[in-house]
Scaffold this motif. Structure first.
Motif, PDB file in Angstrom:
ATOM      1  N   ALA A 222     -18.910  12.141  14.720  1.00 25.59           N
ATOM      2  CA  ALA A 222     -19.255  11.146  13.713  1.00 25.59           C
ATOM      3  C   ALA A 222     -20.646  11.397  13.169  1.00 25.59           C
ATOM      4  O   ALA A 222     -21.514  11.928  13.868  1.00 25.59           O
ATOM      5  N   VAL A 223     -20.838  11.013  11.917  1.00 23.25           N
ATOM      6  CA  VAL A 223     -22.135  11.118  11.254  1.00 23.25           C
ATOM      7  C   VAL A 223     -22.410   9.794  10.555  1.00 23.25           C
ATOM      8  O   VAL A 223     -21.554   9.275   9.833  1.00 23.25           O
ATOM      9  N   ILE A 224     -23.605   9.255  10.773  1.00 21.46           N
ATOM     10  CA  ILE A 224     -23.992   7.986  10.152  1.00 21.46           C
ATOM     11  C   ILE A 224     -25.169   8.232   9.217  1.00 21.46           C
ATOM     12  O   ILE A 224     -26.176   8.832   9.609  1.00 21.46           O
ATOM     13  N   LYS A 228     -23.064   4.359   5.712  1.00 18.68           N
ATOM     14  CA  LYS A 228     -21.673   4.630   6.090  1.00 18.68           C
ATOM     15  C   LYS A 228     -21.581   5.495   7.340  1.00 18.68           C
ATOM     16  O   LYS A 228     -22.555   6.141   7.740  1.00 18.68           O
ATOM     17  N   CYS A 229     -20.372   5.498   7.928  1.00 19.14           N
ATOM     18  CA  CYS A 229     -20.063   6.380   9.052  1.00 19.14           C
ATOM     19  C   CYS A 229     -18.927   7.298   8.629  1.00 19.14           C
ATOM     20  O   CYS A 229     -17.881   6.841   8.135  1.00 19.14           O
ATOM     21  N   PHE A 230     -19.126   8.598   8.797  1.00 16.25           N
ATOM     22  CA  PHE A 230     -18.104   9.592   8.505  1.00 16.25           C
ATOM     23  C   PHE A 230     -17.498  10.040   9.835  1.00 16.25           C
ATOM     24  O   PHE A 230     -18.209  10.529  10.716  1.00 16.25           O
ATOM     25  N   LEU A 231     -16.185   9.824   9.969  1.00 17.75           N
ATOM     26  CA  LEU A 231     -15.496  10.111  11.224  1.00 17.75           C
ATOM     27  C   LEU A 231     -14.638  11.358  11.048  1.00 17.75           C
ATOM     28  O   LEU A 231     -13.748  11.404  10.196  1.00 17.75           O
ATOM     29  N   PHE A 252     -12.988   8.657   6.632  1.00 18.99           N
ATOM     30  CA  PHE A 252     -12.282   9.566   7.533  1.00 18.99           C
ATOM     31  C   PHE A 252     -12.158  10.949   6.911  1.00 18.99           C
ATOM     32  O   PHE A 252     -11.835  11.079   5.729  1.00 18.99           O
ATOM     33  N   ASP A 253     -12.417  11.965   7.725  1.00 19.80           N
ATOM     34  CA  ASP A 253     -12.308  13.342   7.267  1.00 19.80           C
ATOM     35  C   ASP A 253     -11.285  14.072   8.127  1.00 19.80           C
ATOM     36  O   ASP A 253     -10.839  13.554   9.151  1.00 19.80           O
ATOM     37  N   ASP A 254     -10.950  15.290   7.746  1.00 17.41           N
ATOM     38  CA  ASP A 254      -9.870  16.025   8.413  1.00 17.41           C
ATOM     39  C   ASP A 254     -10.261  16.606   9.762  1.00 17.41           C
ATOM     40  O   ASP A 254      -9.504  17.360  10.359  1.00 17.41           O
ATOM     41  N   GLY A 255     -11.419  16.241  10.258  1.00 21.38           N
ATOM     42  CA  GLY A 255     -11.806  16.691  11.587  1.00 21.38           C
ATOM     43  C   GLY A 255     -12.669  17.921  11.604  1.00 21.38           C
ATOM     44  O   GLY A 255     -13.186  18.298  12.648  1.00 21.38           O
ATOM     45  N   ASN A 256     -12.830  18.582  10.435  1.00 23.39           N
ATOM     46  CA  ASN A 256     -13.620  19.806  10.446  1.00 23.39           C
ATOM     47  C   ASN A 256     -15.082  19.491  10.145  1.00 23.39           C
ATOM     48  O   ASN A 256     -15.546  19.567   9.017  1.00 23.39           O
ATOM     49  N   PHE A 261     -19.352  18.391   6.909  1.00 26.61           N
ATOM     50  CA  PHE A 261     -20.701  17.844   7.038  1.00 26.61           C
ATOM     51  C   PHE A 261     -21.773  18.909   6.849  1.00 26.61           C
ATOM     52  O   PHE A 261     -22.725  18.723   6.090  1.00 26.61           O
ATOM     53  N   LEU A 262     -21.632  20.023   7.536  1.00 25.56           N
ATOM     54  CA  LEU A 262     -22.681  21.040   7.464  1.00 25.56           C
ATOM     55  C   LEU A 262     -22.817  21.616   6.059  1.00 25.56           C
ATOM     56  O   LEU A 262     -23.926  21.886   5.588  1.00 25.56           O
ATOM     57  N   LYS A 263     -21.714  21.774   5.369  1.00 24.58           N
ATOM     58  CA  LYS A 263     -21.795  22.285   3.987  1.00 24.58           C
ATOM     59  C   LYS A 263     -22.429  21.256   3.060  1.00 24.58           C
ATOM     60  O   LYS A 263     -23.187  21.605   2.160  1.00 24.58           O
TER      61      LYS A 263
END
Length: 580
Positions: A222-224, A228-231, A252-256, A261-263
């Motif tokens: 997760a990233v906050i 917002k929180c990106f899961l 919600f993201d596809d898990g990658n 996030f890094l990109k």
């Protein structure tokens, strides 16, 4: 059947090719979980040791296995002495620290150390660097696990449908929790917070899963940011109802995590402050964040950890219900076993363990919080005896040590230990059994009745309990583990801790839940442990310990002559409220 010798030989061949003379083999997975399946545990694959913690060190000549007091006896029993050297670490040091000290001791300015980055914590790696400071050590980082590759381990991905815990149990909605964390994040000067500890993500989102052994958490990152929180997790298990329950602040993201996030943060031209907890992030993820050229901020203990540790009234109400069900399951099991023995029906440790599992499910459990410890006779000396023996029959008049716990609807773990005399009303304890049990009972009673103040820490309670245990301690017996640990979504939560080390120096606060579990063990005789899970309440402006466990203590094993008048009063009050 795993050929440990063959795997060790292949690991040494790998080390020779990579020009390293030390390879650290952790016992965990890429999420740094304590409990993982054995087919994912490289340390087990290498050594044969099944315990939940304890790392291995491979050199060209030796394989060292470092274990704490809970596993001294088990590690000796489960490993081949011609292949593995068991290093029994004392109460004053962690197995990890002992491993690092061993490398320092063996290093002659030529230490070339292999690190498995996905299974090594950032904080652990920093401790290694500090321990080997001045040794001219070289480090080679591997983004894969050589033991898994050598053993050709296939790990089928088990993903569960996630369940949402209602606010009536959790006490706070995910959005309310998110707001708390955003405020904490600001105070630590972090614009973005990365979370990789799974129970923290489970707590924040009010979501639970069952894909990980002995856990109610689920695989995610997760990233906050500021709002917002990106899961990042597999979207196939996120139902529309879950999305509605979490609200618009959760994306919600596809898990990658790496691709998304890094990109995204690489697009930021101006440096941003990225907060992370170095004790819960693996080195592989840390390296990826470092390559973004943004500023990394160690938030000095997770901002979620302390908030999560202090349970609110709704959580405490639900957790108390879970302990009631646990007490009932344990009491039913003891009655079941004693009735069988009174009727001369043979019962093995394995049957006892399986019966308890069924009783837990009858009481509404969704899973166990750890592998049940069901030991009898001399096997009670194994502090974490998790491999119940189908051949070992339980005999009348011998000690049985039962350490168990489960998860229920809300996904909070329970934990209890009872040592009792097998055989029911016909059972008769000998003097040594009564002596050891009552010795542990004295420490236990003083622990759960410890007089708190606003500055009391887990270190203080441990000192009191350990002092009583060590007073006139019988020769050959030891208390080689901590007095207790925090409990919540994971069965071992921190904070708090109760032990003799500095990590237990955190203040105990109202709403914290933890165990008090003194014990005494002798390899040749057996062992006794008594464990209650407790919480701290504020009673008329004073902090008090309240026991959530209500299971009865075994009257057959108590020598009242060894108890003080105060201890007798505490015992009488406890037994009056207990579940028979």
């Amino acid at each position: 059947m795993i050929n440990h010798q063959n795997i060790i030989e292949k690991v040494r061949f790998f080390m020779k090719n990579e020009k390293i003379n030390f390879l650290i083999i952790p016992s965990t997975d890429k999420f740094l979980n304590e409990y993982i399946d054995l087919n994912e545990n490289s340390r087990y694959i290498l050594t044969g040791f099944r315990g939940s913690t304890g790392d291995a060190l491979v050199t060209p000549e030796d394989v060292f296995l470092f274990v704490d007091g809970r596993y001294h006896l088990q590690a000796e029993e489960e490993t081949d002495k011609t292949l593995i050297t068991v290093v029994k670490v004392g109460i004053d040091k962690s197995p990890q620290s002992a491993l690092y000290d061993k490398i320092a001791e063996m290093s002659d300015h030529n230490a070339k150390i292999g690190i498995i980055t996905e299974k090594t914590g950032c904080g652990a790696f920093r401790k290694l660097l500090a321990t080997l400071s001045g040794k001219n050590a070289e480090y080679k980082e591997f983004d894969f696990d050589p033991v898994e590759k050598i053993a050709e381990i296939k790990k089928p991905e088990k993903l569960s449908e996630l369940k949402f815990v209602p606010v009536g149990i959790s006490g706070l909605s995910p959005e309310e929790k998110l707001d708390l964390i955003i405020n904490e994040k600001k105070e630590r000067n972090a614009e973005v917070l990365v979370i990789t500890k799974l129970e923290e993500i489970a707590w924040l989102t009010n979501l639970r899963g069952d894909e990980i052994s002995f856990s109610s958490s689920f695989k995610a990152k997760a990233v906050i940011n500021s709002e917002k929180c990106f899961l990042f997790t597999d979207l196939s298990r996120i139902s529309p109802a879950i999305k509605r329950s979490l609200g618009k602040k959760f994306i919600f993201d596809d898990g990658n995590f790496n691709l998304t996030f890094l990109k995204d943060i690489e697009k930021h031209k101006e440096p941003i402050n990225i907060g992370y907890d170095l004790n819960s992030m693996n080195l592989n993820d840390c390296r990826k964040l470092e390559r973004t050229n943004h500023k990394l901020i160690d938030v000095k203990d997770s901002p979620i950890a302390l908030i999560k540790a202090v349970k609110n009234s709704q959580e405490l109400g639900h957790i108390q219900e879970c302990f009631l069900k646990t007490d009932i399951a344990v009491s039913r099991l003891i009655s079941w076993l004693n009735q069988r023995l009174e009727n001369n029906r043979k019962t093995s440790e394995k049957e006892l363990s399986e019966k308890l599992k069924n009783l837990f499910f009858e009481e509404g459990a969704t899973g166990l919080s750890f592998e049940t410890i069901a030991a009898s006779g001399r096997n009670t000396a194994f502090i974490h005896y998790t491999n119940a023996n189908p051949e070992k029959l339980i005999n009348p008049d011998e000690l049985v040590l039962l350490d168990c716990g489960a998860y229920f609807e809300g996904g909070y773990a329970t934990d209890i230990t009872r040592t009792f005399l097998a055989g029911g009303i016909k059972a008769k304890a000998d003097n040594r059994q009564k002596e050891i049990y009552t010795k542990v009972l004295k420490a236990f009673l003083n622990g759960i009745n410890y007089e708190l103040n606003e500055n009391t820490t887990g270190f203080d309670i441990d000192k009191k309990v350990r002092g009583i245990i060590n007073q006139d301690k019988p020769e050959g017996f030891n208390f080689s583990h901590g007095t207790g640990h925090g409990i919540g979504i994971s069965v071992h939560e921190s904070p708090p801790r109760l032990g003799p080390s500095e990590v237990s120096a955190t203040k105990l606060l109202a709403g914290m839940c933890f165990t008090i579990e003194p014990g005494l063990y002798c390899d040749e005789w057996g062992g006794v442990r008594i464990e209650n899970s407790v919480t701290i309440i504020n009673s008329n402006g004073r902090l008090e310990i309240k026991s959530m466990t209500k299971a009865r203590l075994d009257d057959n094993l108590i020598n009242y002559n060894l108890l003080s008048e105060q201890e007798k009063i505490w015992l009488e009050n406890y037994q009056k409220q207990s579940i028979k």
